[in-house]
Design a protein around this motif. Structure first.
Motif, PDB file in Angstrom:
ATOM      1  N   LEU A  48      -8.338  11.344  -9.083  1.00  0.00           N
ATOM      2  CA  LEU A  48      -7.356  12.371  -8.732  1.00  0.00           C
ATOM      3  C   LEU A  48      -6.499  11.947  -7.543  1.00  0.00           C
ATOM      4  CD1 LEU A  48      -9.395  15.657  -9.210  1.00  0.00           C
ATOM      5  CD2 LEU A  48      -7.601  14.737 -10.660  1.00  0.00           C
ATOM      6  N   ILE A  49      -7.109  11.251  -6.607  1.00  0.00           N
ATOM      7  CA  ILE A  49      -6.337  10.754  -5.470  1.00  0.00           C
ATOM      8  C   ILE A  49      -5.357   9.684  -5.938  1.00  0.00           C
ATOM      9  CG2 ILE A  49      -6.522   9.450  -3.313  1.00  0.00           C
ATOM     10  CD1 ILE A  49      -9.153  10.979  -2.825  1.00  0.00           C
ATOM     11  N   ASP A  50      -5.807   8.795  -6.824  1.00  0.00           N
ATOM     12  CA  ASP A  50      -4.937   7.732  -7.331  1.00  0.00           C
ATOM     13  C   ASP A  50      -3.771   8.270  -8.152  1.00  0.00           C
ATOM     14  OD1 ASP A  50      -6.322   5.764  -6.087  1.00  0.00           O
ATOM     15  OD2 ASP A  50      -7.469   5.142  -7.863  1.00  0.00           O
ATOM     16  N   VAL A  51      -3.957   9.391  -8.819  1.00  0.00           N
ATOM     17  CA  VAL A  51      -2.866   9.982  -9.603  1.00  0.00           C
ATOM     18  C   VAL A  51      -1.698  10.352  -8.698  1.00  0.00           C
ATOM     19  CG1 VAL A  51      -2.250  12.056 -10.927  1.00  0.00           C
ATOM     20  CG2 VAL A  51      -4.272  10.754 -11.530  1.00  0.00           C
ATOM     21  N   VAL A  52      -1.987  10.768  -7.493  1.00  0.00           N
ATOM     22  CA  VAL A  52      -0.931  11.125  -6.548  1.00  0.00           C
ATOM     23  C   VAL A  52      -0.488   9.908  -5.740  1.00  0.00           C
ATOM     24  CG1 VAL A  52      -0.412  12.544  -4.528  1.00  0.00           C
ATOM     25  CG2 VAL A  52      -1.754  13.497  -6.400  1.00  0.00           C
ATOM     26  N   ARG A  53      -1.429   9.100  -5.307  1.00  0.00           N
ATOM     27  CA  ARG A  53      -1.145   8.002  -4.383  1.00  0.00           C
ATOM     28  C   ARG A  53      -0.378   6.858  -5.043  1.00  0.00           C
ATOM     29  NH1 ARG A  53      -4.732   3.487  -2.371  1.00  0.00           N
ATOM     30  NH2 ARG A  53      -5.872   4.007  -4.240  1.00  0.00           N
ATOM     31  N   LEU A  54      -0.778   6.445  -6.218  1.00  0.00           N
ATOM     32  CA  LEU A  54      -0.151   5.276  -6.840  1.00  0.00           C
ATOM     33  C   LEU A  54       1.331   5.471  -7.177  1.00  0.00           C
ATOM     34  CD1 LEU A  54      -3.060   3.911  -9.052  1.00  0.00           C
ATOM     35  CD2 LEU A  54      -2.223   3.055  -6.863  1.00  0.00           C
ATOM     36  N   PRO A  55       1.750   6.612  -7.739  1.00  0.00           N
ATOM     37  CA  PRO A  55       3.195   6.774  -7.953  1.00  0.00           C
ATOM     38  C   PRO A  55       4.013   6.792  -6.657  1.00  0.00           C
ATOM     39  CG  PRO A  55       2.014   8.296  -9.341  1.00  0.00           C
ATOM     40  CD  PRO A  55       1.012   7.678  -8.421  1.00  0.00           C
ATOM     41  N   VAL A  56       3.451   7.368  -5.605  1.00  0.00           N
ATOM     42  CA  VAL A  56       4.158   7.382  -4.327  1.00  0.00           C
ATOM     43  C   VAL A  56       4.293   5.962  -3.787  1.00  0.00           C
ATOM     44  CG1 VAL A  56       4.002   8.150  -1.920  1.00  0.00           C
ATOM     45  CG2 VAL A  56       3.503   9.744  -3.767  1.00  0.00           C
TER      46      VAL A  56
END
Length: 146
Positions: A48-56
């Motif tokens: 869930l953190i990667d879903v937000v972090r990687l696109p940013v």
């Protein structure tokens, strides 16, 4: 995560000993429970953190690269769908092989459990000799008393 493990353990203790539950070896059950717990933990936490972090991160790198070189930014933009498709294919392969992986982990855990139980049996036979010798010597001392 501790609460989830506690709940799972309590639920396992309350499961009725039905025919399908007793057919599993202990190694299979342990490996499935452990693997499922860590899979859930990974999905809830890191994914869930990667879903937000990687696109940013990708967007900020793209903007930085766009300021440096427009052509390189377009190349990176064209490679992104290939990376997403590759990771999706890899995820599907992992999902497909998940049952095989669980089976192999279960076999390994079962083998370890059987090995440890075998060590206990071997030690008990060794202790049998030790106890017999100790009993025989104490009996001999007892009979030689005056």
């Amino acid at each position: 995560m501790r609460d989830l493990k506690t709940y799972l353990y309590k639920h396992t203790l309350l499961i009725q000993a039905k025919k399908n539950m007793t057919a599993f070896r202990s190694g299979d059950l342990i490996s499935r429970f452990d693997n499922d717990i860590y899979t859930i933990e990974g999905m809830l936490g890191g994914q869930l953190i990667d879903v937000v972090r990687l696109p940013v991160i990708y967007l900020s790198v793209f903007i930085y690269l766009f300021h440096i070189n427009h052509a390189m930014s377009l190349i990176s933009l064209s490679i992104a769908p290939l990376a997403v498709a590759g990771s999706a294919a890899f995820g599907l392969l992992l999902r497909k092989n998940g049952r095989v992986i669980n089976q192999l982990i279960g076999d390994t855990t079962h083998l370890l459990n059987e090995t440890f139980h075998g060590f206990f049996i071997i030690r008990s036979f060794l202790l049998e000799r030790v106890f017999y010798k100790k009993f025989a010597s104490q009996s001999q001392l007892y009979t030689h008393l005056r």
